[in-house]
Design an enzyme around this catalytic site. Structure first.
Site, short mmCIF file in Angstrom:
data_model
loop_
_atom_site.label_atom_id
_atom_site.label_comp_id
_atom_site.label_asym_id
_atom_site.label_seq_id
_atom_site.Cartn_x
_atom_site.Cartn_y
_atom_site.Cartn_z
N TRP A 54 48.74 36.84 49.84
CA TRP A 54 48.13 35.82 50.68
C TRP A 54 48.87 34.50 50.69
O TRP A 54 48.61 33.66 51.57
CB TRP A 54 46.67 35.62 50.28
CG TRP A 54 45.75 36.50 51.04
CD1 TRP A 54 45.81 37.88 51.09
CD2 TRP A 54 44.67 36.10 51.88
NE1 TRP A 54 44.80 38.34 51.91
CE2 TRP A 54 44.09 37.27 52.40
CE3 TRP A 54 44.13 34.86 52.23
CZ2 TRP A 54 42.99 37.25 53.26
CZ3 TRP A 54 43.03 34.84 53.08
CH2 TRP A 54 42.48 36.02 53.60
N TYR A 71 53.81 41.86 49.55
CA TYR A 71 52.47 41.61 50.07
C TYR A 71 51.76 40.48 49.33
O TYR A 71 51.94 40.34 48.12
CB TYR A 71 51.64 42.90 49.94
CG TYR A 71 50.25 42.79 50.51
CD1 TYR A 71 50.04 42.99 51.87
CD2 TYR A 71 49.16 42.47 49.71
CE1 TYR A 71 48.77 42.88 52.41
CE2 TYR A 71 47.89 42.36 50.25
CZ TYR A 71 47.70 42.58 51.60
OH TYR A 71 46.45 42.47 52.13
N1 MGD Z 1 35.63 33.78 47.76
C1 MGD Z 1 36.50 34.73 48.18
N2 MGD Z 1 36.37 35.22 49.44
C2 MGD Z 1 37.21 36.21 49.86
C3 MGD Z 1 38.25 36.70 49.04
C4 MGD Z 1 38.35 36.16 47.72
O1 MGD Z 1 39.23 36.56 46.92
N3 MGD Z 1 37.46 35.19 47.33
N4 MGD Z 1 39.11 37.65 49.53
C5 MGD Z 1 39.20 37.82 50.99
C6 MGD Z 1 39.84 39.09 51.35
S1 MGD Z 1 41.55 39.19 51.21
C7 MGD Z 1 39.17 40.14 51.85
S2 MGD Z 1 40.02 41.54 52.37
C8 MGD Z 1 37.72 40.11 52.02
C9 MGD Z 1 37.07 41.40 51.48
O2 MGD Z 1 35.78 41.50 51.92
P1 MGD Z 1 34.85 42.69 51.37
O3 MGD Z 1 35.66 43.89 51.19
O4 MGD Z 1 33.66 42.77 52.25
O5 MGD Z 1 34.44 42.05 49.96
P2 MGD Z 1 34.05 42.58 48.52
O6 MGD Z 1 33.58 41.37 47.79
O7 MGD Z 1 35.18 43.33 47.93
O8 MGD Z 1 32.84 43.55 48.74
C10 MGD Z 1 31.60 43.10 49.24
C11 MGD Z 1 30.47 43.84 48.57
O9 MGD Z 1 30.52 45.24 48.89
C12 MGD Z 1 29.71 45.91 47.91
N5 MGD Z 1 30.21 47.26 47.72
C13 MGD Z 1 31.23 47.66 46.93
N6 MGD Z 1 31.40 49.00 47.03
C14 MGD Z 1 30.47 49.46 47.89
C15 MGD Z 1 30.15 50.74 48.40
O10 MGD Z 1 30.77 51.75 48.09
N7 MGD Z 1 29.14 50.79 49.30
C16 MGD Z 1 28.44 49.70 49.69
N8 MGD Z 1 27.47 49.85 50.59
N9 MGD Z 1 28.71 48.49 49.21
C17 MGD Z 1 29.72 48.35 48.32
C18 MGD Z 1 29.85 45.12 46.63
O11 MGD Z 1 28.59 44.93 46.03
C19 MGD Z 1 30.54 43.85 47.06
O12 MGD Z 1 29.96 42.67 46.52
O13 MGD Z 1 37.15 39.01 51.33
C20 MGD Z 1 37.82 37.78 51.64
N10 MGD Z 1 37.02 36.69 51.11
N1 MGD Z 2 40.47 46.25 42.19
C1 MGD Z 2 40.65 45.62 43.36
N2 MGD Z 2 41.87 45.13 43.67
C2 MGD Z 2 42.06 44.49 44.83
C3 MGD Z 2 41.01 44.30 45.75
C4 MGD Z 2 39.73 44.84 45.42
O1 MGD Z 2 38.77 44.74 46.19
N3 MGD Z 2 39.59 45.47 44.21
N4 MGD Z 2 41.22 43.63 46.93
C5 MGD Z 2 42.58 43.67 47.48
C6 MGD Z 2 42.76 42.74 48.58
S1 MGD Z 2 41.70 42.93 49.91
C7 MGD Z 2 43.78 41.85 48.64
S2 MGD Z 2 44.06 41.00 50.11
C8 MGD Z 2 44.71 41.65 47.51
C9 MGD Z 2 45.10 40.19 47.30
O2 MGD Z 2 46.20 40.09 46.49
P1 MGD Z 2 47.24 38.86 46.58
O3 MGD Z 2 47.28 38.34 47.97
O4 MGD Z 2 48.51 39.30 45.97
O5 MGD Z 2 46.54 37.81 45.64
P2 MGD Z 2 46.74 36.24 45.49
O6 MGD Z 2 46.19 35.87 44.17
O7 MGD Z 2 46.18 35.53 46.69
O8 MGD Z 2 48.34 36.09 45.44
C10 MGD Z 2 49.03 35.10 46.11
C11 MGD Z 2 50.13 34.55 45.20
O9 MGD Z 2 50.91 33.65 45.96
C12 MGD Z 2 51.22 32.51 45.16
N5 MGD Z 2 51.55 31.41 46.06
C13 MGD Z 2 50.75 30.52 46.64
N6 MGD Z 2 51.45 29.68 47.43
C14 MGD Z 2 52.73 30.08 47.34
C15 MGD Z 2 53.94 29.61 47.94
O10 MGD Z 2 53.98 28.67 48.72
N7 MGD Z 2 55.07 30.28 47.62
C16 MGD Z 2 55.09 31.34 46.76
N8 MGD Z 2 56.24 31.94 46.51
N9 MGD Z 2 53.96 31.77 46.17
C17 MGD Z 2 52.81 31.16 46.47
C18 MGD Z 2 50.01 32.32 44.30
O11 MGD Z 2 50.34 31.57 43.14
C19 MGD Z 2 49.61 33.78 44.00
O12 MGD Z 2 50.21 34.24 42.83
O13 MGD Z 2 44.09 42.14 46.30
C20 MGD Z 2 43.69 43.49 46.44
N10 MGD Z 2 43.30 44.01 45.13
MO MO Z 3 42.21 41.32 51.54
#
Ligand code: MGD
Ligand code: MGD
Ligand code: MO
Length: 775
Positions: free
Chosen positions: A120, A118
């Site tokens: 991104w 898994y």
């Molecule tokens: N810049 C940036 N943007 C991203 C990402 C990133 O890594 N960087 N990741 C992307 C990805 S993969 C995803 S899935 C999305 C995730 O999108 P979200 O899940 O919406 O993002 P989060 O920042 O985890 O949470 C948003 C806010 O929810 C609030 N929150 C936390 N827990 C609770 C709760 O229990 N209740 C309520 N009401 N609020 C709560 C927190 O204050 C938090 O700042 O974001 C995407 N966008």
């Molecule tokens: N505590 C907590 N944990 C969370 C979350 C949270 O809200 N709270 N959010 C979760 C969510 S929503 C998500 S989506 C996950 C995200 O978790 P990941 O998707 O695993 O996070 P990334 O850092 O985007 O990892 C992508 C990796 O791919 C590598 N990469 C980039 N380009 C390439 C390429 O071309 N080839 C290869 N082989 N590698 C490459 C980058 O160097 C990086 O290490 O994290 C989750 N974890």
């Molecule tokens: Mo995500």
């Protein structure tokens, strides 16, 4: 200096966090320039230059010395920060890996290979690491896969029972556009806020940034926004949003109380409930306490959530008086019992009777992704065909540690009883589980179990440092590709900007070479080079666009992109169902919205009963654990980067405090612990600990500490689990419930203390020791 005198060239590219041009001089990325069409570019693109040439780039294929000397097998020392790697050259690395894949498959079967992998990865649609890996493993004979996402697994698994599979797809893809919100929505109540920095991101990158301008336009047009969240800055200043600071993890109680008010004030739309839903009598009995339980009154919810009962009462009435859109953000379901706030959210919207009306009803994703609310296109971008996986072995994605630690054990999942496979070889490409998974100390134990761990990486992430074989992958800036995100309006060419770093290779070439060694080279490549695949994928896609006169590949490539034929969805979400539920039933057993599901109830899961219910999580303020661990950690998405990617980049580095990830605390909580801004703080609980740099902010709810994800995991100190500030040192590795097993990383109970005296250095950005010749 002679080396600095070459001309600067600009190369269009795309990341998940923005479309931009890489500025290159003398073969090095020296800067970035936002796409001229992007009026408000994300600052995260500023990470690219330093990341591209950083010392943590994997520059040659290597094998961990202990694996090389001892052969494959479980090794509890896997991931030891002092482990040494040996540079072996491409041919030897590929021979060793092909031999090991062959051994594992012969001795243990294809299901013993975990290719869940898994993550991104990068934005380009051809050089997409998972797609490449999955195609390769499928060609070979299949693998154990992972299903669903860390992002919103509870939505993906629960909602097919509530609104059907197509309804779930629509909910995630076809929310009212921001234009429709501006036009129709009078009140937008968002659980989890509308965090602008999250909307900088969309998988694949997005040509036009629509979310932030969209929310601002809606606010200007008079849409009233209420944000229920522990952080004030979960909505942008200037939206005039009302912040209801609530305890995290208590949304279900709040939602049930809002329903309670609608019922007791006779404001629930009983005609809608009768015609379009099933199970309202069961839910109503539960909410009113007629089932013998506690009535879910505003006072009851107020005591749990910290919100005033009168505020909840007034909010429910206001929602009933206006065209109201209820948004439950993905964060809200990324914790224990995460199915419940989602189910309660759509139940509230059903009581308001506005599902299927323009700008009304229920949504999940505003503020979570840049493409949500941006309108949809029926056309998906071109995609590398991945073949079919003949192996029927799967896990819900966030059960990876359980799988590795408990082979052969049964587990429940969405009504099925499955068994964890016995994994001997883990192959990861394009993801960073030592970023994304919960309870990293436990994940480290789990990674000690397989015979062999293989990682393709651009950088020496903590995951690469837990691998036996590490193959260097090129970055996006080193290859030609194209991309578009879901709902994007342009398929964009991404041009190679710089030569490969060291001896890094495109993963396509790596897998082609492996496939050749394993006797399936022709099946994997179909006789095409990378360049020929780009042409083939484009032409195949163009051929599927019917009448739309799209340019051929050469013209597309020369132009730098093509506008994607599209149709902006203006029909209301669930509008057809509302107009004629008999002709357009939902794909549920009843054809209606299931506020009570016989199917889910029939599974008999105490952690996910047959209707939305308040189940008291262990990791919340007021729980039994909170006596010892009084602070609620919110581990949300970072605003300096995407997850862990490019954490060494300039923009991300500039946010560090005392070299560590910034942790935000309320000044009163800090004062009670003698913590001042800039101090190094130790966050800890019974699972682990990490260091972080203190930032005091009264926009953080008291009792809450916010440490975003993504600081590179640094296990180099014996004093703490992570010296750099990765919140997954503290989170708990338990799924949302037996139904979906979603990620629960968002919330954890912790304590914080100031660190006095010597502080362990951050070593996350030091590459490992490598011996042997440069390749
Ligand atoms: N810049 C940036 N943007 C991203 C990402 C990133 O890594 N960087 N990741 C992307 C990805 S993969 C995803 S899935 C999305 C995730 O999108 P979200 O899940 O919406 O993002 P989060 O920042 O985890 O949470 C948003 C806010 O929810 C609030 N929150 C936390 N827990 C609770 C709760 O229990 N209740 C309520 N009401 N609020 C709560 C927190 O204050 C938090 O700042 O974001 C995407 N966008
Ligand atoms: N505590 C907590 N944990 C969370 C979350 C949270 O809200 N709270 N959010 C979760 C969510 S929503 C998500 S989506 C996950 C995200 O978790 P990941 O998707 O695993 O996070 P990334 O850092 O985007 O990892 C992508 C990796 O791919 C590598 N990469 C980039 N380009 C390439 C390429 O071309 N080839 C290869 N082989 N590698 C490459 C980058 O160097 C990086 O290490 O994290 C989750 N974890
Ligand atoms: Mo995500």
């Amino acid at each position: 200096m002679a080396g600095d005198t070459g001309p600067t060239t600009a190369h269009p590219t795309s990341s998940h966090w923005g479309v931009y041009e890489a500025l290159v001089r003398d073969g090095r990325v020296v800067g970035v320039r936002p796409d001229p069409r992007d009026p408000d570019p994300s600052p995260m693109i500023g990470n690219a230059p330093a990341a591209q040439h950083h010392a943590t780039r994997v520059d040659r294929p290597v094998v961990r010395r202990r694996w090389l000397e001892n052969g494959p097998g479980p090794d509890p020392r896997r991931g030891d920060p002092d482990d040494e790697y040996v540079s072996v050259g491409w041919d030897t690395a590929l021979d060793l890996l092909a031999g090991e894949l062959d051994r594992v498959r012969r001795e243990h079967g294809d299901a013993a290979v975990y290719g869940g992998s898994y993550g991104w990865a990068s934005a380009g649609r051809f050089h997409h690491a998972q797609s490449q890996l999955h195609r390769f493993l499928n060609t070979l004979g299949g693998y154990t896969r992972s299903v669903n996402t860390y992002s919103h697994a509870a939505v993906e698994v629960l909602f097919p029972h509530v609104v059907g599979a197509a309804g779930t797809h629509d909910l995630l893809r076809r929310a009212p556009t921001w234009e429709a919100v501006a036009e129709h929505t009078e009140l937008l109540v968002s659980f989890g806020g509308l965090r602008v920095s999250n909307t900088w991101t969309a998988s694949g990158g997005r040509a036009a940034r629509t979310a932030e301008p969209g929310m601002r336009a809606a606010a200007r047009a008079g849409t009233e926004i209420v944000s229920i969240s522990p952080l004030r800055d979960d909505t942008a200043a200037g939206l005039g949003a009302r912040w209801l600071s609530a305890e995290p993890g208590t949304d279900t109680a709040i939602l049930l109380a809002l329903i309670h008010v609608l019922v007791t004030d006779s404001l629930a739309d009983t005609a809608f409930l009768a015609r379009f839903t099933t199970g309202w009598p069961e839910l109503r009995r539960y909410v009113l306490g007629e089932d013998g339980g506690t009535p879910k009154t505003p006072e009851w919810a107020g005591a749990i959530s910290g919100l005033d009962a009168d505020v909840l009462r007034a909010l429910a009435r206001r929602m009933a008086e206006r065209r109201t859109l209820v948004n439950v953000g993905w964060s809200v379901q990324r914790s224990r019992y995460g199915e419940q706030p989602m189910w309660a959210g759509i139940a509230l919207a059903a009581c308001l009777g506005q599902i299927g009306l323009p700008g009304g009803g229920f949504a999940t994703g505003y503020g979570s992704s840049g493409n949500y609310g941006g309108g949809a296109t029926p056309v998906a971008p071109p995609r590398l065909p991945q073949g079919t996986n003949p192996v029927d072995s799967l896990i819900p994605v966030a059960r990876v540690s359980d799988m590795l630690l408990h082979p052969g054990e049964p587990f429940d999942f969405d009504g099925r009883r499955l068994r964890y496979p016995d994994i001997r070889l883990v192959y990861w490409a394009g993801g960073n589980p030592f970023h994304h998974h919960q309870d990293l100390a436990r994940l480290r134990r789990a990674f000690g179990r397989p015979d062999t761990v293989v990682v393709n990486e651009t950088h020496w992430t903590a995951t690469a440092r837990h691998a036996d074989i590490v193959l260097p992958a090129t970055t996006t800036l080193e290859r030609d590709d194209f991309t578009a995100s879901q709902g994007d309006l342009r398929l964009r060419v991404m041009r190679r900007a710089v030569p490969p770093h060291g001896s890094a290779r495109d993963e396509y070439d790596t897998f082609a070479a492996l496939a050749g060694r394993l006797g399936v080279g022709a099946e994997f490549t179909e006789g095409r080079t990378s360049a020929e695949w780009l042409r083939h994928m484009y032409e195949e896609w163009r051929g599927r666009q019917g009448a739309a006169p799209l340019p051929d590949f050469d013209a597309f490539w020369a132009d730098g992109g093509v506008d994607i034929p599209h149709r902006v969805e203006d029909a209301a979400l669930f509008g057809a169902f509302r107009a004629d539920p008999a002709a357009n039933p939902l794909g549920t057993p009843s054809g209606r919205i299931e506020l009570y599901s016989e199917t889910v109830a029939g599974f008999g899961y105490p952690d996910c009963p047959g209707h939305a219910a308040w189940l008291d999580p262990a990791e919340r303020p007021g729980s039994a654990r909170s006596g010892e661990w009084p602070l609620t950690l919110v581990a949300n998405q970072p605003d300096g980067r995407l997850h862990s990617q490019q954490d060494m980049g300039a923009h991300s580095r500039a946010q560090k405090v005392a070299d560590r990830a910034p942790v935000r605390l309320h000044p009163a909580d800090a004062a009670a612990r003698g913590i001042a801004g800039g101090d190094v703080v130790r966050l800890f609980n019974d699972r682990g600990s990490c260091l972080a740099g203190a930032v005091l902010d009264d926009g953080v709810r008291r009792g809450v500490v916010q440490l975003s994800t993504g600081a590179w995991f640094d296990p180099s100190s014996t004093e703490v689990t992570c010296a750099h500030g990765n919140p997954n040192a503290l989170t708990t590795d338990v799924g949302t419930s037996r139904l979906s097993h979603g990620c629960t990383g968002q919330l954890a109970l912790v304590e914080a203390a100031r660190v006095d005296g010597p502080v362990p250095p951050v070593r996350a950005f030091e590459p490992p020791r490598i011996t042997g010749p440069a390749d």
